[in-house]
Design a protein around this motif. Structure first.
Motif, short mmCIF file in Angstrom:
data_model
loop_
_atom_site.label_atom_id
_atom_site.label_comp_id
_atom_site.label_asym_id
_atom_site.label_seq_id
_atom_site.Cartn_x
_atom_site.Cartn_y
_atom_site.Cartn_z
N ALA A 157 -5.96 17.29 -6.45
CA ALA A 157 -7.14 16.53 -6.85
C ALA A 157 -6.89 15.86 -8.19
O ALA A 157 -6.33 16.47 -9.11
CB ALA A 157 -8.35 17.46 -6.92
N GLY A 158 -7.32 14.61 -8.31
CA GLY A 158 -7.11 13.82 -9.51
C GLY A 158 -5.97 12.84 -9.39
O GLY A 158 -5.85 11.92 -10.23
N ASP A 159 -5.10 12.99 -8.35
CA ASP A 159 -3.99 12.05 -8.17
C ASP A 159 -4.52 10.65 -7.88
O ASP A 159 -5.50 10.49 -7.13
CB ASP A 159 -3.08 12.48 -7.01
CG ASP A 159 -2.18 13.65 -7.37
OD1 ASP A 159 -1.98 13.90 -8.57
OD2 ASP A 159 -1.67 14.31 -6.43
N GLU A 160 -3.84 9.64 -8.47
CA GLU A 160 -4.16 8.27 -8.13
C GLU A 160 -3.62 7.95 -6.73
O GLU A 160 -2.63 8.53 -6.28
CB GLU A 160 -3.56 7.31 -9.15
CG GLU A 160 -4.19 7.38 -10.52
CD GLU A 160 -3.62 6.35 -11.47
OE1 GLU A 160 -2.60 5.71 -11.13
OE2 GLU A 160 -4.19 6.18 -12.56
N ILE A 161 -4.29 7.03 -6.06
CA ILE A 161 -3.86 6.58 -4.72
C ILE A 161 -3.36 5.15 -4.88
O ILE A 161 -4.14 4.24 -5.22
CB ILE A 161 -5.01 6.67 -3.72
CG1 ILE A 161 -5.54 8.12 -3.64
CG2 ILE A 161 -4.56 6.20 -2.34
CD1 ILE A 161 -6.76 8.28 -2.77
N ILE A 162 -2.07 4.95 -4.64
CA ILE A 162 -1.44 3.66 -4.91
C ILE A 162 -1.01 3.01 -3.61
O ILE A 162 -0.26 3.62 -2.81
CB ILE A 162 -0.22 3.85 -5.83
CG1 ILE A 162 -0.65 4.51 -7.15
CG2 ILE A 162 0.46 2.52 -6.11
CD1 ILE A 162 0.51 5.00 -7.99
N LEU A 163 -1.50 1.80 -3.35
CA LEU A 163 -1.07 1.04 -2.17
C LEU A 163 0.38 0.62 -2.35
O LEU A 163 0.72 -0.04 -3.33
CB LEU A 163 -1.97 -0.18 -1.99
CG LEU A 163 -1.63 -1.10 -0.82
CD1 LEU A 163 -1.94 -0.41 0.50
CD2 LEU A 163 -2.42 -2.41 -0.93
N THR A 164 1.23 0.99 -1.39
CA THR A 164 2.65 0.60 -1.47
C THR A 164 3.03 -0.47 -0.47
O THR A 164 4.04 -1.14 -0.64
CB THR A 164 3.55 1.84 -1.23
OG1 THR A 164 3.29 2.38 0.07
CG2 THR A 164 3.28 2.90 -2.29
N ARG A 165 2.20 -0.63 0.59
CA ARG A 165 2.51 -1.68 1.57
C ARG A 165 1.29 -1.96 2.40
O ARG A 165 0.60 -1.02 2.80
CB ARG A 165 3.67 -1.25 2.49
CG ARG A 165 4.21 -2.38 3.36
CD ARG A 165 5.34 -1.89 4.25
NE ARG A 165 4.85 -1.16 5.42
CZ ARG A 165 5.63 -0.66 6.36
NH1 ARG A 165 6.96 -0.78 6.24
NH2 ARG A 165 5.12 -0.02 7.39
N ARG A 166 0.99 -3.21 2.65
CA ARG A 166 -0.12 -3.58 3.51
C ARG A 166 0.35 -3.60 4.96
O ARG A 166 1.47 -4.04 5.26
CB ARG A 166 -0.69 -4.96 3.16
CG ARG A 166 -1.44 -5.00 1.85
CD ARG A 166 -2.72 -4.20 1.90
NE ARG A 166 -3.85 -4.95 2.43
CZ ARG A 166 -5.03 -4.41 2.69
NH1 ARG A 166 -5.24 -3.12 2.51
NH2 ARG A 166 -6.01 -5.14 3.16
N GLY A 167 -0.51 -3.13 5.84
CA GLY A 167 -0.17 -3.13 7.25
C GLY A 167 -0.21 -4.52 7.85
O GLY A 167 -0.93 -5.40 7.37
N PRO A 168 0.57 -4.78 8.90
CA PRO A 168 0.53 -6.08 9.57
C PRO A 168 -0.81 -6.28 10.28
O PRO A 168 -1.51 -5.31 10.60
CB PRO A 168 1.67 -5.99 10.58
CG PRO A 168 1.80 -4.53 10.88
CD PRO A 168 1.46 -3.83 9.58
N GLU A 169 -1.18 -7.53 10.46
CA GLU A 169 -2.36 -7.94 11.23
C GLU A 169 -3.67 -7.70 10.47
O GLU A 169 -4.72 -8.21 10.88
CB GLU A 169 -2.43 -7.24 12.59
CG GLU A 169 -1.19 -7.40 13.44
CD GLU A 169 -0.90 -8.83 13.82
OE1 GLU A 169 -1.85 -9.62 13.95
OE2 GLU A 169 0.29 -9.17 13.96
N HIS A 170 -3.66 -6.89 9.41
CA HIS A 170 -4.86 -6.69 8.58
C HIS A 170 -6.08 -6.29 9.41
O HIS A 170 -7.18 -6.80 9.23
CB HIS A 170 -5.16 -7.96 7.76
CG HIS A 170 -4.02 -8.40 6.90
ND1 HIS A 170 -3.62 -7.71 5.79
CD2 HIS A 170 -3.16 -9.46 7.03
CE1 HIS A 170 -2.57 -8.31 5.24
NE2 HIS A 170 -2.27 -9.37 5.98
N LEU A 171 -5.87 -5.34 10.32
CA LEU A 171 -6.97 -4.82 11.14
C LEU A 171 -7.55 -3.59 10.44
O LEU A 171 -6.86 -2.57 10.29
CB LEU A 171 -6.47 -4.43 12.53
CG LEU A 171 -7.52 -3.85 13.49
CD1 LEU A 171 -8.50 -4.94 13.93
CD2 LEU A 171 -6.85 -3.21 14.70
N SER A 172 -8.79 -3.69 10.00
CA SER A 172 -9.38 -2.59 9.24
C SER A 172 -9.67 -1.39 10.13
O SER A 172 -9.79 -1.51 11.36
CB SER A 172 -10.66 -3.04 8.54
OG SER A 172 -11.72 -3.15 9.47
N VAL A 173 -9.82 -0.23 9.50
CA VAL A 173 -10.19 0.99 10.23
C VAL A 173 -11.51 0.79 10.96
O VAL A 173 -11.66 1.15 12.13
CB VAL A 173 -10.28 2.17 9.24
CG1 VAL A 173 -10.95 3.38 9.91
CG2 VAL A 173 -8.90 2.54 8.73
#
Length: 586
Positions: A157-173
């Motif tokens: 708990a407390g760790d930062e969450i860092i985006l390292t790569r965007r997924g293809p097609e940009h389809l959201s959850v």
């Protein structure tokens, strides 16, 4: 910057729920300090139902602080503590409408990839004490999502969450979740989803089925990991029951008779697909009895044929054999069923035992009428010559095919077998099937007693046939699919306990139970469970369509409107109740 607020773990436990025991890992609680994340889960964590949760593609479940705030207000709850939604990571940020399938994130020492939305199921509602929660998560576009572990490591708990790569097609959850569970799907988004390598195999399969569906609304049900739900196929015929006249009755063997049915007004009968069945409603006992029988002949414009074995203690089969006469009227529901001969070019293997011959016989009639060029193996097991129904008929049909192979097994025949005869004493085995040289790419169709189908299915798989190409039919209730529920001893279906209801009659055709409706059961699913009828469900709120069932006749209403209505002629039993007398294929 997104932040990991809480790491939540919990081992599976047995929980009492509605008179059952559910083995579930949905009870998660926050832990302090670092935790090691490995390929399948977090240190100290586990999943109870690996068919719907867990595994490499669903190692870690994520839910957001912002969704907690939303549900506190929407539900009027102030007791929603971290982990109560069953999530492993409670995070600040990462909203479902912004996080995309295939996105990668680094948290602490580990790296993760987004694979799919949460699979909606009843256990999150069980955990919160909100039965409709599975439906609400989808309807309000707040499902949460699963992560695959790319690099193992410690998180806290407390760790930062860092985006390292965007997924293809940009389809959201949120968009992926809506594609599976909500109507008005965007075909372009379906195609886009199938181009995302990170999307879990179960969701890929479901999206392929949706993309291939001939019309909107063919809901594939729960994502198939590893197995899916059997879905209703396209139906022919008419709604409900209509009277048909018995034109003639033919005794095939001492125990089997064929009944020919024609219309009362001379109108042409709708075509049926080879392998489908009719349901008959008959005046047997205190309430009408409904039974289903395969069409044993390819229908003509004015005649259907069913063939019925007289069971020693069968009231309905006894009525058909002893009481029914030519000229009588019978209430009949139109052809239906998904055990049907598929078009294609692969070799065909037709296997049957006893009266299980009827649906594959209709398939053989269809193949012979078209002089189908595919290789066809006809493998049938009977007690002896005297009880071998349709022996001459099938032999003549096979003679019309250019590449036919006939194998007959008698389990209790004493007479010697002439040289060159297709007859063998005994039963088919893995060794005898191997000697036939069945091609591994064959489509196989089996019908007969359950032990026969179980044994022969295993033998066919040993010969290299893939499970998807092995099709079976049974007229008893389908095997139960109740994820997470601990198995108990099988109980024969019966009338529900307690005082009888006062509502419309409900008939479960496969199980042979007719009983009046009582609102005490809340839904048709609840009534079926009270009768110990095997049922199939997952969300219990009208989302996943696992419980979809053919509505043979009658009208129902929805106590909770489903997010997407099922296709015509079917009903979601988990959230419906009868308006009139109903007959369900259950």
């Amino acid at each position: 910057m997104a932040t990991l607020l809480s790491v939540n773990v919990g081992m599976p436990q047995d929980v009492s729920w509605q008179g059952r025991t559910v083995h579930t890992g949905v009870w998660k609680a926050p832990v302090q300090g670092p935790r090691m994340v490995r390929r399948l889960n977090i240190e100290g964590d586990g999943q109870g139902d690996l068919a719907g949760h867990g595994g490499e593609m669903r190692a870690v479940l994520v839910y957001q602080l912002q969704s907690y705030a939303y549900w506190r207000e929407h539900l009027g709850r102030d007791d929603l503590t971290f982990g109560i939604f069953g999530e492993n990571f409670t995070v600040d940020g990462l909203p479902d409408d912004e996080v995309c399938i295939g996105d990668r994130y680094r948290i602490g020492e580990a790296e993760f990839e987004v694979t799919q939305p949460r699979v909606t199921c009843y256990r999150v509602g069980m955990r919160l004490g909100e039965p409709a929660m599975a439906s609400l998560l989808v309807a309000h576009h707040r499902p949460g999502f699963y992560l695959r572990v790319i690099t193992e490591g410690r998180v806290r708990a407390g760790d930062e969450i860092i985006l390292t790569r965007r997924g293809p097609e940009h389809l959201s959850v949120a968009d992926a979740d809506a594609l599976l569970y909500l109507p008005d799907r965007d075909p372009a988004k379906l195609r886009s989803a199938l181009r995302i390598p990170a999307l879990s195999p179960g969701w890929q399969q479901s999206f392929r089925e949706l993309a291939a569906a001939p019309q909107p609304g063919q809901e594939p049900g729960r994502p198939r990991e590893p197995t899916g739900t059997r879905q209703p196929g396209r139906e022919s015929g008419w709604p409900g029951f209509k009277p048909m006249r018995v034109s003639r009755i033919v005794r095939e063997t001492p125990a089997v008779s064929s009944i020919y049915l024609s219309t009362t007004d001379g109108t042409p009968l709708p075509a049926a697909r080879p392998g489908q069945y009719l349901s008959l409603r008959l005046p047997v006992g205190d309430a009408p009895a409904v039974r289903s029988y395969s069409l044993s002949l390819e229908p003509s414009a004015d005649t259907y044929r069913i063939s019925v074995k007289h069971e020693p203690h069968g009231k309905v089969s006894g009525y058909l054999h002893a009481t029914l006469r030519p000229g009588d009227l019978v209430d009949v529901a139109g052809p239906r069923g998904t055990f049907v001969l598929e078009e294609g070019t692969r070799p065909i293997v037709l296997l049957s035992a006893g009266i299980g011959v009827t649906p594959v016989l209709a398939m053989l009639h269809h193949l012979a009428a078209a002089r189908d060029p595919r290789p066809v193996w006809w493998i049938h097991t009977a007690h002896d010559r005297a009880h071998h129904a349709f022996a001459e008929e099938t032999h003549a049909l096979l003679a019309r095919l250019p590449d036919a192979h006939e194998h007959i097994y008698y389990t209790a025949e004493a007479a010697p077998v002439p040289e060159g005869s297709p007859i063998t004493h005994g039963r088919p085995t893995a060794r005898s099937l191997a000697a036939m040289g069945l091609p591994a790419d064959s489509d196989a169709y089996l019908c007969g007693p359950a032990p026969f189908m179980d044994s022969l299915t295993g033998c066919l798989r040993e010969q290299g046939l893939s499970p998807e190409n092995i099709h079976t039919e049974q007229f008893s209730a389908l095997p139960a699919l109740n994820p997470g529920v601990t198995a108990t001893a099988t109980v024969r279906p019966h009338q529900p306990p307690g005082p009888p209801g006062t509502g419309p009659l409900v008939t479960f055709a496969r199980s042979g139970i007719t009983t009046p409706w009582s609102a005490a059961h809340a839904s048709l699913l609840g009534l079926a469970e009270a009768c110990d009828i095997p049922t199939r469900w997952s969300c219990r709120t009208g989302v996943c369509h696992t419980c979809v069932t053919h509505l043979v006749s009658g009208d129902v209403g929805y106590t909770t409107p489903p997010l997407e209505p099922p296709e015509a002629g079917t009903v979601l039993v988990c959230c419906s109740a009868p308006i009139t007398e109903v007959v369900l294929d259950l």
